[in-house]
Structures are given as structure tokens and as C-alpha cells.
Design an enzyme around this catalytic site. Structure first.
Site, mmCIF file in Angstrom:
data_model
loop_
_atom_site.group_PDB
_atom_site.id
_atom_site.type_symbol
_atom_site.label_atom_id
_atom_site.label_comp_id
_atom_site.label_asym_id
_atom_site.label_seq_id
_atom_site.Cartn_x
_atom_site.Cartn_y
_atom_site.Cartn_z
ATOM 1 N N ASP A 22 -7.383 -12.648 -2.609
ATOM 2 C CA ASP A 22 -7.622 -13.744 -3.541
ATOM 3 C C ASP A 22 -8.104 -14.968 -2.783
ATOM 4 O OD1 ASP A 22 -6.566 -13.028 -6.362
ATOM 5 O OD2 ASP A 22 -4.960 -12.317 -5.044
ATOM 6 N N HIS B 16 0.810 -1.222 0.000
ATOM 7 C CA HIS B 16 0.000 0.000 0.000
ATOM 8 C C HIS B 16 0.842 1.270 0.000
ATOM 9 C CE1 HIS B 16 -4.015 -1.871 0.539
ATOM 10 N NE2 HIS B 16 -3.287 -2.844 1.043
ATOM 11 N N HIS C 179 0.247 -15.502 8.394
ATOM 12 C CA HIS C 179 0.783 -14.397 7.595
ATOM 13 C C HIS C 179 2.132 -13.986 8.193
ATOM 14 C CE1 HIS C 179 0.534 -11.330 4.575
ATOM 15 N NE2 HIS C 179 -0.758 -11.561 4.347
#
Length: 399
Positions: A350, A17, A104
Site C-alpha cells: 500500500d 503468506h 519494518h
């Protein structure tokens, strides 16, 4: 670190980002025709928002060449490539200020650096792969023009669904077969094109299997969950003699490249793990004349590489991708301070990464082959300045 390759060297930059992502490419030969139109097709294949099977994040991913070319030709100097981040929403990730997302990189990045990107996974995001694809496209263009190399990847598995032609079969004592892989699979990798792959949004070239894969991905998406998959890649017309003993074997470089892609969990080349079920007699790739004064193999269990060096046969391998870690389901997990809680993740993700991973796998394969070509060319050019090797050292003599 963030660089890959020795002579053809790529350094990527950017987070999920931030303002832009991209790369610097060093070592590209001068005088090759190159404009954004050469790079953009692969960028568009990788970009998000292509279909209902991918994240709805809407990015055009328009690549800009910042340096290293003039009048549409490479200068031999570093090539700067940049893509603007347009549809970024850092506020979608405010909950990760309290919770590290399960599976993650939030927790490991924090422990390693003492600071982490506040949104989108930072450098661990698939957004980082934009630079890889851009650089890989340049490498692939040179390989195609100079050697005719063809690199095609496709989705061969989603969840528990796998193409029939990927199910390898033991065919002992049959010297007309393609070894442990069935004839249908070898015919596929011998002829498949990117047009074949892109004929379906899931990027599986088998239409019946593609329907099942799409249903699986849509089902996981509708329940805010995710699923993994497999990408198969073939490299055709690869020059013989690429790869270095002992630590830089060509398959080792390919494994390094593929396992550096986000979400990868496995790599196998040639017969892979299935080859462990064979005897040596069944598995060995027998040599025959190629009709041009050289040799070729009857089977290709080696996957086009022997002793870490390319042998001229098709190089083929498979890469396993895990289910995307970020899902929009409530998950019982701990906060950074160890307090139990429930993480409710937002954002756009996704449900399965493999359809978009296809051009990334192709790009990393191109980077490996390009660097190996340049290393071998440096060796060959150096040898040419020496006196010829005595003929008796080249002669083939029986023991």
C-alpha cells in the site's frame, strides 16, 4: 501476545503468506443471529486490491465461520473464523533473507524470537488484522442491536493534507460552541455514516479534500514511495458508565487497541494535544440538564470520557498512521551481518494504509466497547442480588 479483551476475548492467528488467517472469539452472548453475510461487508472494506490507491494483491477475503454457531445463531461457545490466503507470493521477499527492511519488524522479530517469517512481515503484516475485523464486526452487531451503538471512522488526513473541519479552533467564552472543535466538525461526527465515508475510495467524506488526498497517494505510488495519514473515529450512543479506574480507563483501553494496529504512531482523544493550549475555564465541559432527569455537557472537549468512564456524549478520537515501511525504492542500509548494501524491495504494498485502516479502527473500537459493556453488565448483575443501597447514600447533598 495475540489475544485482546477480558470477557469478550479475541485471539488472532496467521501470517502474511501462510495458508490462512483468522481468529477465535470467546464470550459472545448466545442467541444472536450471525452468518458470514453479517461479517463480510467489513471484510470487503478492509481487503486489498480495492482501488489504485491500495496494494494490487488480489484477495477475496471470504470469511468462513468454523464453529460457535448453529442454524444462523450464536451458541455462546468459541466462534472460529477463517480466511484463506490465496494470492500469496513468498518469492517476492527473497531479498529480506539478507536485509532487514528499514523501519519494518524484520530485525526486531529476529532478535526477539531467534527466527522470523521469511516473507511479508509475518505477524507484523496488516494481513493479521483480518481476524480483528471479523471479531470486531461480531462485537459491533451485538452493540448495535442491544444498545444502538454506532461506530464510524473516516480518513481525515493524508500526508500534509487535512480536512478543514479537523482543524480545531479555540472558541473561549462561547458556550454555544462545541468547545475547541469547530461546529463543522461536530456536525460531521454527529451525522456521518459509512455510506458517506465509502462514497470515495480514499474514504474522506469531504469531496474537495478527497481529491487532493487521492492525488497525493497516487503521486507517492508512482514514485514507488509511500505516505502516512490520520483516521478519525466517532462512537455514538455509547452507554454511560463504561470504563474502569485506574489502569483500565476507557480511553486507555482505546489507546491500547488503536496503538496495537500495525503502522500506528499516535493516538489522541477529545481535544487531544490541542487541549494543552487552553485554560481550565476554556476547556471544561459544563453540565446542563438533558431534559430526561440526567445531565449532558455543553461542549465535548473530554471526547465522551471523564475520569476514564463514558459520559454518554460522542466518543471521538484520532489515530496517526506512519508511511508504510516497505517501498519499492532502492535504500542504502545494512545487511543482517552489518555489511553495507542497497536493498531493492519487490512485492505489492500500500502506498498509504489509511483508506484500508478505516474498518480496522472501527473493529478495534467495537472490541473495546463490547468488552467494557460485558464487564459493566457483570457488575450490574451482581449488584442486583444485594439489598438496595440506603437512600441517604444516593442523595445529592450540598457540602
Amino acid at each position: 501476545m495475540s489475544s485482546f479483551g477480558e470477557i469478550f476475548r479475541v485471539t488472532t492467528y496467521g501470517e502474511s503468506h501462510c495458508k490462512s488467517v483468522g481468529c477465535i472469539v470467546e464470550g459472545c452472548p448466545p442467541g444472536m443471529a450471525l452468518t458470514e453475510s453479517d461479517i463480510q461487508p467489513q471484510m470487503s472494506r478492509r481487503r486489498p486490491g480495492q482501488s489504485k490507491l491500495t496494494t494490487p494483491r488480489n484477495e477475496k477475503d471470504q470469511v468462513q465461520i468454523q464453529s460457535g454457531t448453529e442454524y444462523g445463531y450464536t451458541l455462546g461457545t468459541p466462534i472460529g473464523l477463517m480466511v484463506q490466503n490465496e494470492d500469496h507470493r513468498p518469492h517476492d521477499y527473497s531479498e529480506t533473507d539478507l536485509y532487514p527492511r528499514p523501519s519494518h519488524a524484520d530485525w526486531t522479530y529476529l532478535k526477539k524470537y531467534g527466527v522470523k517469517a521469511s516473507s511479508g512481515g509475518g505477524r507484523s503484516s496488516a494481513r493479521e488484522t483480518i481476524g480483528r475485523v471479523a471479531a470486531g464486526t461480531i462485537a459491533e452487531k451485538y452493540l448495535k442491536e442491544a444498545y444502538g451503538v454506532e461506530i464510524v471512522a473516516f480518513v481525515s488526513g493524508v500526508g500534509k493534507i487535512e480536512m478543514e473541519s479537523q482543524i480545531r479552533q479555540r472558541e473561549a467564552e462561547d458556550t454555544t460552541s462545541s468547545g475547541d472543535i469547530n461546529g463543522k466538525f461536530y456536525q460531521l461526527i454527529d451525522k456521518i455514516t459509512r455510506e458517506d465515508v465509502d462514497s470515495d475510495p480514499v474514504r474522506c467524506p469531504d469531496s474537495e479534500t478527497a481529491v487532493k488526498m487521492k492525488d497525493e497517494i497516487v503521486a507517492r505510488k508512482e514514485e514507488n514511495n509511500s505516505t502516512g495519514g490520520i483516521v478519525t473515529c466517532v462512537i455514538r450512543k455509547c452507554p454511560i458508565g463504561l470504563g474502569e479506574p485506574c489502569f483500565d480507563k476507557l480511553e486507555a483501553k482505546l489507546a491500547h487497541a488503536m496503538m496495537s494496529i500495525p503502522a500506528t504512531k499516535g493516538f489522541e482523544i477529545g481535544s487531544g494535544f490541542e487541549g494543552t493550549r487552553f485554560t481550565g475555564r476554556e476547556h471544561n465541559d459544563k453540565f446542563v440538564s438533558d431534559g430526561n432527569g440526567g445531565l449532558k455537557t455543553v461542549t465535548n472537549n473530554s471526547g465522551g470520557i471523564q475520569g476514564g468512564i463514558s459520559n454518554g456524549e460522542h466518543i471521538y478520537f484520532r489515530v496517526a498512521f506512519k508511511p508504510p515501511a516497505t517501498i519499492s525504492l532502492d535504500q542504502n542500509t545494512a545487511q543482517y551481518d552489518g555489511t553495507d548494501g542497497v536493498l531493492a524491495t519487490r512485492g505489492r504494498h500500500d502506498p498509504c494504509v489509511v483508506p484500508r485502516a478505516v474498518p480496522i479502527v472501527e473493529a478495534m473500537a467495537a472490541l473495546v466497547i463490547m468488552d467494557a459493556v460485558m464487564i459493566q453488565n457483570a457488575r450490574s448483575a451482581s449488584v442486583q442480588r444485594l439489598a438496595p443501597v440506603p437512600s441517604e447514600l444516593k442523595a445529592i447533598k450540598p457540602f
